[in-house]
Design a protein around this motif. Sequence first.
Motif, PDB file in Angstrom:
ATOM      1  N   TRP A  25       0.830  -1.209   0.000  1.00 60.27           N
ATOM      2  CA  TRP A  25       0.000   0.000   0.000  1.00 60.27           C
ATOM      3  C   TRP A  25       0.865   1.260   0.000  1.00 60.27           C
ATOM      4  O   TRP A  25       0.407   2.347  -0.359  1.00 60.27           O
ATOM      5  CB  TRP A  25      -0.901   0.020   1.247  1.00 60.27           C
ATOM      6  N   ASN A  26       2.118   1.116   0.380  1.00 61.11           N
ATOM      7  CA  ASN A  26       3.041   2.245   0.513  1.00 61.11           C
ATOM      8  C   ASN A  26       4.050   2.280  -0.633  1.00 61.11           C
ATOM      9  O   ASN A  26       5.102   2.899  -0.510  1.00 61.11           O
ATOM     10  CB  ASN A  26       3.775   2.138   1.861  1.00 61.11           C
ATOM     11  N   GLY A  27       3.720   1.582  -1.725  1.00 56.75           N
ATOM     12  CA  GLY A  27       4.583   1.611  -2.894  1.00 56.75           C
ATOM     13  C   GLY A  27       5.763   0.661  -2.853  1.00 56.75           C
ATOM     14  O   GLY A  27       6.724   0.830  -3.609  1.00 56.75           O
ATOM     15  N   ALA A  28       5.696  -0.350  -1.991  1.00 60.17           N
ATOM     16  CA  ALA A  28       6.797  -1.319  -1.913  1.00 60.17           C
ATOM     17  C   ALA A  28       7.018  -1.979  -3.264  1.00 60.17           C
ATOM     18  O   ALA A  28       6.073  -2.267  -4.005  1.00 60.17           O
ATOM     19  CB  ALA A  28       6.502  -2.376  -0.858  1.00 60.17           C
ATOM     20  N   SER A  29       8.282  -2.225  -3.582  1.00 58.07           N
ATOM     21  CA  SER A  29       8.626  -2.886  -4.839  1.00 58.07           C
ATOM     22  C   SER A  29       8.256  -4.362  -4.779  1.00 58.07           C
ATOM     23  O   SER A  29       8.019  -4.919  -3.703  1.00 58.07           O
ATOM     24  CB  SER A  29      10.128  -2.754  -5.104  1.00 58.07           C
ATOM     25  N   THR A  30       8.255  -5.005  -5.939  1.00 59.61           N
ATOM     26  CA  THR A  30       7.987  -6.442  -5.983  1.00 59.61           C
ATOM     27  C   THR A  30       9.015  -7.202  -5.150  1.00 59.61           C
ATOM     28  O   THR A  30       8.668  -8.118  -4.402  1.00 59.61           O
ATOM     29  CB  THR A  30       7.990  -6.936  -7.438  1.00 59.61           C
ATOM     30  N   ASP A  31      10.282  -6.813  -5.258  1.00 62.40           N
ATOM     31  CA  ASP A  31      11.326  -7.465  -4.464  1.00 62.40           C
ATOM     32  C   ASP A  31      11.049  -7.339  -2.970  1.00 62.40           C
ATOM     33  O   ASP A  31      11.211  -8.304  -2.207  1.00 62.40           O
ATOM     34  CB  ASP A  31      12.696  -6.856  -4.768  1.00 62.40           C
ATOM     35  N   ALA A  32      10.636  -6.143  -2.543  1.00 64.61           N
ATOM     36  CA  ALA A  32      10.371  -5.907  -1.117  1.00 64.61           C
ATOM     37  C   ALA A  32       9.189  -6.735  -0.631  1.00 64.61           C
ATOM     38  O   ALA A  32       9.190  -7.240   0.500  1.00 64.61           O
ATOM     39  CB  ALA A  32      10.121  -4.422  -0.866  1.00 64.61           C
ATOM     40  N   ILE A  33       8.186  -6.892  -1.484  1.00 61.93           N
ATOM     41  CA  ILE A  33       7.007  -7.683  -1.113  1.00 61.93           C
ATOM     42  C   ILE A  33       7.392  -9.161  -0.972  1.00 61.93           C
ATOM     43  O   ILE A  33       6.961  -9.842  -0.043  1.00 61.93           O
ATOM     44  CB  ILE A  33       5.887  -7.490  -2.156  1.00 61.93           C
ATOM     45  N   VAL A  34       8.212  -9.652  -1.889  1.00 69.37           N
ATOM     46  CA  VAL A  34       8.694 -11.031  -1.812  1.00 69.37           C
ATOM     47  C   VAL A  34       9.503 -11.228  -0.532  1.00 69.37           C
ATOM     48  O   VAL A  34       9.351 -12.237   0.174  1.00 69.37           O
ATOM     49  CB  VAL A  34       9.549 -11.383  -3.045  1.00 69.37           C
ATOM     50  N   GLN A  35      10.339 -10.263  -0.201  1.00 67.34           N
ATOM     51  CA  GLN A  35      11.153 -10.346   1.018  1.00 67.34           C
ATOM     52  C   GLN A  35      10.283 -10.329   2.268  1.00 67.34           C
ATOM     53  O   GLN A  35      10.577 -11.016   3.262  1.00 67.34           O
ATOM     54  CB  GLN A  35      12.165  -9.207   1.040  1.00 67.34           C
TER      55      GLN A  35
END
Length: 234
Positions: free
Chosen positions: A172-182
Amino acid sequence: MSRGPSRSFHLLGRRLAVVATAVASVVPLALTGAAAAPARAAACNGYVGLTFDDGPSGSTSALLNALQRHGLRATMFNQGQHAAANPAQVRAQVAAGMWVANHSYTHPHLTGLNQAQIDSEIARTQRAIADAGGGTPKLFRPPYGETNPTVKLVAARYGLTEIIWNVDSQDWNGASTDAIVQAAARLTNGQVILMHDWSANTLAAIPRIAQGLSGRGLCAGMISPQTGRAVAPT
Protein backbone atom coordinates in the motif's frame (compact mmCIF):
# COMPACT_ATOMS: atom_id res chain seq x y z
CA MET A 1 -9.29 -90.58 -20.31
CA SER A 2 -6.19 -89.99 -18.27
CA ARG A 3 -5.51 -86.76 -20.15
CA GLY A 4 -8.81 -85.12 -19.09
CA PRO A 5 -8.03 -84.48 -15.41
CA SER A 6 -4.45 -83.59 -16.28
CA ARG A 7 -5.59 -80.97 -18.77
CA SER A 8 -8.10 -79.59 -16.26
CA PHE A 9 -5.42 -79.23 -13.63
CA HIS A 10 -3.17 -77.55 -16.17
CA LEU A 11 -5.86 -75.00 -17.10
CA LEU A 12 -6.64 -74.38 -13.44
CA GLY A 13 -2.98 -73.70 -12.77
CA ARG A 14 -2.81 -71.19 -15.59
CA ARG A 15 -5.90 -69.38 -14.33
CA LEU A 16 -4.51 -69.17 -10.82
CA ALA A 17 -1.29 -67.78 -12.21
CA VAL A 18 -3.20 -65.07 -14.10
CA VAL A 19 -5.16 -64.14 -10.97
CA ALA A 20 -1.97 -64.02 -8.89
CA THR A 21 -0.32 -61.76 -11.46
CA ALA A 22 -3.33 -59.41 -11.46
CA VAL A 23 -3.40 -59.23 -7.67
CA ALA A 24 0.34 -58.60 -7.55
CA SER A 25 -0.05 -55.71 -9.99
CA VAL A 26 -2.89 -54.12 -8.00
CA VAL A 27 -1.35 -54.37 -4.53
CA PRO A 28 1.73 -52.24 -5.28
CA LEU A 29 -0.54 -49.60 -6.85
CA ALA A 30 -2.72 -49.53 -3.76
CA LEU A 31 0.31 -49.27 -1.50
CA THR A 32 1.81 -46.57 -3.69
CA GLY A 33 -1.40 -44.53 -3.52
CA ALA A 34 -1.60 -44.93 0.25
CA ALA A 35 2.02 -43.93 0.64
CA ALA A 36 1.60 -40.94 -1.68
CA ALA A 37 -1.11 -39.26 0.41
CA PRO A 38 1.02 -38.84 3.55
CA ALA A 39 3.92 -37.72 1.35
CA ARG A 40 1.81 -34.89 -0.04
CA ALA A 41 0.62 -33.92 3.43
CA ALA A 42 4.18 -34.02 4.74
CA ALA A 43 5.15 -31.36 2.17
CA CYS A 44 3.31 -28.79 4.32
CA ASN A 45 5.41 -28.29 7.43
CA GLY A 46 3.32 -25.25 8.35
CA TYR A 47 0.68 -22.83 7.07
CA VAL A 48 0.59 -19.09 6.48
CA GLY A 49 -2.31 -16.75 5.80
CA LEU A 50 -2.13 -14.74 2.58
CA THR A 51 -4.60 -11.87 2.78
CA PHE A 52 -5.66 -9.27 0.23
CA ASP A 53 -7.58 -6.16 1.26
CA ASP A 54 -9.89 -3.71 -0.52
CA GLY A 55 -11.36 -5.87 -3.28
CA PRO A 56 -13.06 -6.85 -5.33
CA SER A 57 -11.78 -4.59 -8.07
CA GLY A 58 -10.75 -4.52 -11.70
CA SER A 59 -7.57 -6.30 -10.62
CA THR A 60 -9.32 -9.22 -8.94
CA SER A 61 -9.49 -11.53 -11.96
CA ALA A 62 -5.75 -11.26 -12.63
CA LEU A 63 -5.00 -11.82 -8.95
CA LEU A 64 -7.21 -14.90 -8.77
CA ASN A 65 -5.64 -16.32 -11.93
CA ALA A 66 -2.15 -15.85 -10.50
CA LEU A 67 -3.06 -17.43 -7.17
CA GLN A 68 -4.69 -20.44 -8.82
CA ARG A 69 -1.85 -20.89 -11.30
CA HIS A 70 0.59 -21.20 -8.42
CA GLY A 71 -1.60 -23.33 -6.17
CA LEU A 72 -2.26 -20.65 -3.56
CA ARG A 73 -5.40 -19.89 -1.60
CA ALA A 74 -5.99 -16.64 0.25
CA THR A 75 -8.41 -14.68 2.39
CA MET A 76 -9.98 -11.74 0.58
CA PHE A 77 -10.94 -8.91 2.94
CA ASN A 78 -13.55 -7.20 0.78
CA GLN A 79 -15.02 -3.75 1.21
CA GLY A 80 -18.81 -3.94 1.28
CA GLN A 81 -19.27 -1.16 -1.26
CA HIS A 82 -17.03 -3.00 -3.73
CA ALA A 83 -18.75 -6.33 -3.12
CA ALA A 84 -22.11 -4.68 -3.83
CA ALA A 85 -20.77 -3.14 -7.03
CA ASN A 86 -18.95 -6.28 -8.24
CA PRO A 87 -20.95 -9.33 -7.14
CA ALA A 88 -19.59 -11.46 -9.99
CA GLN A 89 -16.07 -10.93 -8.68
CA VAL A 90 -17.13 -12.04 -5.20
CA ARG A 91 -18.50 -15.25 -6.71
CA ALA A 92 -15.27 -15.63 -8.68
CA GLN A 93 -13.29 -15.41 -5.43
CA VAL A 94 -15.33 -18.24 -3.96
CA ALA A 95 -15.12 -20.31 -7.15
CA ALA A 96 -11.33 -19.92 -7.09
CA GLY A 97 -11.20 -21.43 -3.60
CA MET A 98 -10.61 -18.21 -1.69
CA TRP A 99 -12.16 -17.25 1.64
CA VAL A 100 -14.18 -14.04 1.69
CA ALA A 101 -14.05 -11.77 4.73
CA ASN A 102 -15.30 -8.37 5.99
CA HIS A 103 -13.22 -5.18 5.64
CA SER A 104 -15.96 -2.62 6.44
CA TYR A 105 -18.23 -0.95 3.93
CA THR A 106 -16.46 2.34 3.10
CA HIS A 107 -13.01 1.84 4.71
CA PRO A 108 -13.28 4.56 7.36
CA HIS A 109 -11.22 5.08 10.51
CA LEU A 110 -13.58 3.04 12.70
CA THR A 111 -12.03 4.20 15.96
CA GLY A 112 -13.32 7.70 15.18
CA LEU A 113 -16.92 6.53 14.78
CA ASN A 114 -19.62 5.88 17.34
CA GLN A 115 -21.02 2.41 17.98
CA ALA A 116 -24.01 2.81 15.65
CA GLN A 117 -21.78 3.91 12.79
CA ILE A 118 -19.39 1.02 13.36
CA ASP A 119 -22.35 -1.34 13.42
CA SER A 120 -23.57 0.02 10.09
CA GLU A 121 -20.16 -0.45 8.46
CA ILE A 122 -19.89 -4.04 9.56
CA ALA A 123 -23.53 -5.07 9.10
CA ARG A 124 -23.84 -3.65 5.59
CA THR A 125 -20.69 -5.47 4.54
CA GLN A 126 -21.97 -8.77 5.91
CA ARG A 127 -25.14 -8.33 3.85
CA ALA A 128 -23.35 -7.15 0.70
CA ILE A 129 -20.99 -10.12 0.68
CA ALA A 130 -23.77 -12.61 1.42
CA ASP A 131 -26.01 -11.08 -1.26
CA ALA A 132 -23.14 -11.30 -3.77
CA GLY A 133 -22.72 -15.02 -3.14
CA GLY A 134 -19.71 -14.85 -0.85
CA GLY A 135 -21.38 -16.52 2.13
CA THR A 136 -21.47 -15.04 5.62
CA PRO A 137 -18.00 -13.85 6.61
CA LYS A 138 -16.45 -15.12 9.84
CA LEU A 139 -13.40 -12.85 9.78
CA PHE A 140 -13.14 -9.07 10.03
CA ARG A 141 -10.21 -6.75 9.42
CA PRO A 142 -10.66 -3.15 10.56
CA PRO A 143 -9.35 -0.62 8.03
CA TYR A 144 -5.76 0.45 8.72
CA GLY A 145 -5.67 -2.19 11.46
CA GLU A 146 -7.23 0.37 13.79
CA THR A 147 -9.34 -1.10 16.55
CA ASN A 148 -10.59 -0.49 20.07
CA PRO A 149 -12.96 -2.21 22.53
CA THR A 150 -16.06 -0.83 20.76
CA VAL A 151 -14.92 -2.09 17.34
CA LYS A 152 -14.15 -5.49 18.84
CA LEU A 153 -17.53 -5.59 20.60
CA VAL A 154 -19.50 -4.83 17.45
CA ALA A 155 -17.50 -7.32 15.37
CA ALA A 156 -18.10 -10.02 17.96
CA ARG A 157 -21.82 -9.27 17.88
CA TYR A 158 -21.82 -10.42 14.24
CA GLY A 159 -19.80 -13.53 15.05
CA LEU A 160 -16.67 -12.06 13.50
CA THR A 161 -13.09 -12.69 14.61
CA GLU A 162 -10.86 -9.65 14.25
CA ILE A 163 -7.75 -10.33 12.16
CA ILE A 164 -4.85 -7.89 11.91
CA TRP A 165 -1.49 -9.19 10.56
CA ASN A 166 1.98 -10.32 11.56
CA VAL A 167 3.80 -9.08 8.46
CA ASP A 168 3.01 -5.92 6.50
CA SER A 169 4.06 -6.19 2.85
CA GLN A 170 3.94 -2.38 2.56
CA ASP A 171 2.43 -2.78 -0.91
CA TRP A 172 0.00 0.00 0.00
CA ASN A 173 3.04 2.25 0.51
CA GLY A 174 4.58 1.61 -2.89
CA ALA A 175 6.80 -1.32 -1.91
CA SER A 176 8.63 -2.89 -4.84
CA THR A 177 7.99 -6.44 -5.98
CA ASP A 178 11.33 -7.46 -4.46
CA ALA A 179 10.37 -5.91 -1.12
CA ILE A 180 7.01 -7.68 -1.11
CA VAL A 181 8.69 -11.03 -1.81
CA GLN A 182 11.15 -10.35 1.02
CA ALA A 183 8.27 -9.51 3.37
CA ALA A 184 6.58 -12.83 2.57
CA ALA A 185 9.88 -14.58 3.28
CA ARG A 186 9.59 -13.46 6.91
CA LEU A 187 6.37 -15.41 7.45
CA THR A 188 6.51 -18.32 9.87
CA ASN A 189 3.97 -21.03 10.67
CA GLY A 190 0.57 -19.62 11.62
CA GLN A 191 1.37 -16.04 10.65
CA VAL A 192 -0.62 -13.69 8.41
CA ILE A 193 0.62 -11.19 5.82
CA LEU A 194 -1.14 -8.01 4.70
CA MET A 195 -1.36 -7.41 0.95
CA HIS A 196 -3.83 -5.63 -1.32
CA ASP A 197 -6.07 -6.67 -4.17
CA TRP A 198 -5.17 -3.70 -6.36
CA SER A 199 -1.35 -3.67 -6.15
CA ALA A 200 0.42 -4.42 -9.44
CA ASN A 201 3.68 -5.10 -7.59
CA THR A 202 1.94 -7.64 -5.37
CA LEU A 203 0.48 -9.37 -8.43
CA ALA A 204 3.96 -9.58 -9.92
CA ALA A 205 5.28 -11.03 -6.65
CA ILE A 206 2.86 -13.99 -6.53
CA PRO A 207 5.04 -16.52 -8.44
CA ARG A 208 8.06 -15.78 -6.26
CA ILE A 209 6.01 -15.83 -3.06
CA ALA A 210 4.72 -19.28 -4.04
CA GLN A 211 8.24 -20.49 -4.81
CA GLY A 212 9.60 -19.11 -1.54
CA LEU A 213 6.89 -20.72 0.58
CA SER A 214 7.32 -24.06 -1.15
CA GLY A 215 11.06 -23.94 -0.61
CA ARG A 216 10.48 -23.53 3.12
CA GLY A 217 7.82 -26.24 3.34
CA LEU A 218 5.05 -23.73 4.01
CA CYS A 219 1.59 -23.83 2.44
CA ALA A 220 -1.09 -21.18 2.07
CA GLY A 221 -3.80 -21.97 4.61
CA MET A 222 -7.05 -20.62 5.95
CA ILE A 223 -7.29 -18.33 8.96
CA SER A 224 -8.97 -20.01 11.89
CA PRO A 225 -11.91 -18.05 13.37
CA GLN A 226 -11.07 -19.70 16.68
CA THR A 227 -7.40 -18.72 16.93
CA GLY A 228 -6.85 -16.07 14.25
CA ARG A 229 -3.88 -18.10 13.01
CA ALA A 230 -3.27 -19.77 9.67
CA VAL A 231 -4.12 -23.47 9.68
CA ALA A 232 -4.64 -26.31 7.21
CA PRO A 233 -7.69 -25.74 4.98
CA THR A 234 -10.75 -27.78 5.90
